[in-house]
Design a protein around this motif. Structure first.
Motif, PDB file in Angstrom:
ATOM      1  N   ASP A  59      -2.392  -0.706   4.028  1.00 31.31           N
ATOM      2  CA  ASP A  59      -1.117  -1.202   4.527  1.00 31.31           C
ATOM      3  C   ASP A  59       0.065  -0.818   3.631  1.00 31.31           C
ATOM      4  OD1 ASP A  59      -2.012  -2.866   2.519  1.00 31.31           O
ATOM      5  OD2 ASP A  59      -1.617  -4.724   3.585  1.00 31.31           O
ATOM      6  N   PHE A  60      -0.116   0.236   2.802  1.00 30.61           N
ATOM      7  CA  PHE A  60       0.966   0.755   1.964  1.00 30.61           C
ATOM      8  C   PHE A  60       2.160   1.113   2.844  1.00 30.61           C
ATOM      9  CE2 PHE A  60       3.069   4.689   0.651  1.00 30.61           C
ATOM     10  CZ  PHE A  60       3.643   4.290  -0.539  1.00 30.61           C
ATOM     11  N   SER A  61       3.380   0.743   2.402  1.00 27.60           N
ATOM     12  CA  SER A  61       4.560   1.078   3.199  1.00 27.60           C
ATOM     13  C   SER A  61       5.574   1.935   2.440  1.00 27.60           C
ATOM     14  CB  SER A  61       5.239  -0.178   3.749  1.00 27.60           C
ATOM     15  OG  SER A  61       5.729  -0.979   2.709  1.00 27.60           O
ATOM     16  N   ASP A  62       5.826   1.660   1.154  1.00 24.26           N
ATOM     17  CA  ASP A  62       6.790   2.468   0.414  1.00 24.26           C
ATOM     18  C   ASP A  62       6.678   2.173  -1.078  1.00 24.26           C
ATOM     19  OD1 ASP A  62       9.218   0.586  -0.541  1.00 24.26           O
ATOM     20  OD2 ASP A  62       8.526  -0.109   1.419  1.00 24.26           O
ATOM     21  N   PHE A  63       7.337   3.024  -1.867  1.00 28.48           N
ATOM     22  CA  PHE A  63       7.436   2.751  -3.298  1.00 28.48           C
ATOM     23  C   PHE A  63       8.784   3.211  -3.821  1.00 28.48           C
ATOM     24  CE2 PHE A  63       5.845   7.053  -3.330  1.00 28.48           C
ATOM     25  CZ  PHE A  63       6.386   7.641  -4.467  1.00 28.48           C
ATOM     26  N   GLN A  64       9.178   2.613  -4.951  1.00 32.62           N
ATOM     27  CA  GLN A  64      10.443   2.926  -5.611  1.00 32.62           C
ATOM     28  C   GLN A  64      10.159   3.139  -7.091  1.00 32.62           C
ATOM     29  OE1 GLN A  64      13.025  -0.466  -4.808  1.00 32.62           O
ATOM     30  NE2 GLN A  64      11.872  -0.785  -2.934  1.00 32.62           N
ATOM     31  N   ILE A  65      10.888   4.050  -7.693  1.00 31.55           N
ATOM     32  CA  ILE A  65      10.732   4.321  -9.117  1.00 31.55           C
ATOM     33  C   ILE A  65      12.107   4.254  -9.772  1.00 31.55           C
ATOM     34  CG2 ILE A  65      10.031   6.008 -10.859  1.00 31.55           C
ATOM     35  CD1 ILE A  65       8.158   7.211  -8.742  1.00 31.55           C
ATOM     36  N   ILE A  84       5.788  -1.072  -5.592  1.00 36.03           N
ATOM     37  CA  ILE A  84       4.961  -0.612  -4.479  1.00 36.03           C
ATOM     38  C   ILE A  84       4.875  -1.740  -3.462  1.00 36.03           C
ATOM     39  CG2 ILE A  84       2.670   0.205  -3.794  1.00 36.03           C
ATOM     40  CD1 ILE A  84       2.363   1.224  -6.717  1.00 36.03           C
ATOM     41  N   ASN A  85       5.188  -1.432  -2.213  1.00 42.23           N
ATOM     42  CA  ASN A  85       5.188  -2.445  -1.156  1.00 42.23           C
ATOM     43  C   ASN A  85       4.116  -2.159  -0.121  1.00 42.23           C
ATOM     44  OD1 ASN A  85       7.600  -4.127  -1.813  1.00 42.23           O
ATOM     45  ND2 ASN A  85       8.591  -2.131  -1.678  1.00 42.23           N
ATOM     46  N   THR A  86       3.538  -3.239   0.375  1.00 42.32           N
ATOM     47  CA  THR A  86       2.632  -3.159   1.514  1.00 42.32           C
ATOM     48  C   THR A  86       3.230  -3.983   2.645  1.00 42.32           C
ATOM     49  OG1 THR A  86       1.301  -5.100   0.917  1.00 42.32           O
ATOM     50  CG2 THR A  86       0.619  -2.985  -0.014  1.00 42.32           C
ATOM     51  N   PHE A  87       2.864  -3.637   3.867  1.00 44.62           N
ATOM     52  CA  PHE A  87       3.330  -4.384   5.026  1.00 44.62           C
ATOM     53  C   PHE A  87       2.321  -4.215   6.148  1.00 44.62           C
ATOM     54  CE2 PHE A  87       5.802  -4.650   9.027  1.00 44.62           C
ATOM     55  CZ  PHE A  87       6.207  -5.968   8.912  1.00 44.62           C
ATOM     56  N   GLU A  88       1.954  -5.321   6.746  1.00 43.51           N
ATOM     57  CA  GLU A  88       1.046  -5.315   7.889  1.00 43.51           C
ATOM     58  C   GLU A  88       1.863  -5.669   9.133  1.00 43.51           C
ATOM     59  OE1 GLU A  88      -1.538  -4.713  10.392  1.00 43.51           O
ATOM     60  OE2 GLU A  88      -2.255  -4.424   8.343  1.00 43.51           O
ATOM     61  N   PRO A  89       2.229  -4.664   9.957  1.00 43.61           N
ATOM     62  CA  PRO A  89       3.106  -4.918  11.102  1.00 43.61           C
ATOM     63  C   PRO A  89       2.508  -5.834  12.165  1.00 43.61           C
ATOM     64  CG  PRO A  89       2.357  -2.633  11.101  1.00 43.61           C
ATOM     65  CD  PRO A  89       1.866  -3.260   9.836  1.00 43.61           C
ATOM     66  N   SER A  90       1.194  -5.921  12.233  1.00 45.53           N
ATOM     67  CA  SER A  90       0.586  -6.761  13.269  1.00 45.53           C
ATOM     68  C   SER A  90       0.816  -8.248  13.033  1.00 45.53           C
ATOM     69  CB  SER A  90      -0.912  -6.480  13.371  1.00 45.53           C
ATOM     70  OG  SER A  90      -1.580  -6.875  12.189  1.00 45.53           O
ATOM     71  N   GLY A  92       3.169  -9.331  10.142  1.00 48.47           N
ATOM     72  CA  GLY A  92       4.385  -9.538   9.354  1.00 48.47           C
ATOM     73  C   GLY A  92       4.162  -9.890   7.899  1.00 48.47           C
ATOM     74  N   THR A  93       2.948  -9.745   7.398  1.00 49.18           N
ATOM     75  CA  THR A  93       2.671 -10.077   6.005  1.00 49.18           C
ATOM     76  C   THR A  93       2.801  -8.838   5.124  1.00 49.18           C
ATOM     77  OG1 THR A  93       0.297  -9.700   6.285  1.00 49.18           O
ATOM     78  CG2 THR A  93       1.106 -11.945   6.650  1.00 49.18           C
ATOM     79  N   GLY A  94       2.930  -9.061   3.834  1.00 55.63           N
ATOM     80  CA  GLY A  94       3.026  -7.941   2.913  1.00 55.63           C
ATOM     81  C   GLY A  94       3.064  -8.410   1.471  1.00 55.63           C
ATOM     82  N   THR A  95       2.985  -7.443   0.575  1.00 56.44           N
ATOM     83  CA  THR A  95       2.978  -7.731  -0.849  1.00 56.44           C
ATOM     84  C   THR A  95       3.867  -6.734  -1.569  1.00 56.44           C
ATOM     85  OG1 THR A  95       0.698  -8.529  -0.689  1.00 56.44           O
ATOM     86  CG2 THR A  95       1.503  -8.018  -2.884  1.00 56.44           C
ATOM     87  N   GLU A  96       4.592  -7.235  -2.574  1.00 50.56           N
ATOM     88  CA  GLU A  96       5.356  -6.370  -3.466  1.00 50.56           C
ATOM     89  C   GLU A  96       4.676  -6.395  -4.830  1.00 50.56           C
ATOM     90  OE1 GLU A  96       9.933  -6.206  -4.283  1.00 50.56           O
ATOM     91  OE2 GLU A  96       9.015  -7.523  -5.784  1.00 50.56           O
TER      92      GLU A  96
END
Length: 109
Positions: A59-65, A84-90, A92-96
């Motif tokens: 569920d990786f969505s994006d990263f920033q440096i 590093i961000n994750t997002f589960e579109p089904s 709406g949950t995610g983790t930073e």
């Protein structure tokens, strides 16, 4: 410039912000947020593997440096900030996952 190499040791501050559903419902009141903080030292190989593990999550969505200088005891040291961000579109949950990474040799620790 910040360099992560296999021959160096790094001090890592990890801050995890987790958004999850505490109950299986579409209602917003069931969303919960937790935050965890860990601090540890890793060699370059383990640090690269840890970053790779997060970048290859399903569920990786994006990263920033970001690379910023910090002043410690009157000396300037580089700190790499990796988010590093994750997002589960089904659902709406995610983790930073936020990492503050500093070269131990450079910081004199």
């Amino acid at each position: 410039m910040f360099n992560i190499n296999i021959y160096q040791k790094y001090k890592v501050l990890e801050i995890i912000k987790d958004c999850y559903k505490s109950y299986d419902s579409c209602d917003d009141k069931w969303f919960k947020n937790d935050e965890y903080t860990n601090e540890y030292e890793l060699n370059g190989v383990d640090l690269i593997n840890k970053i790779n593990q997060k970048l290859t999550m399903k569920d990786f969505s994006d990263f920033q440096i970001n690379n910023e200088g910090n002043v410690i005891n009157g000396e300037c040291f580089n700190t790499l900030i990796l988010i590093i961000n994750t997002f589960e579109p089904s659902d709406g949950t995610g983790t930073e996952f936020k990492y503050y990474i500093r070269d131990l040799k450079e910081s004199g620790e």
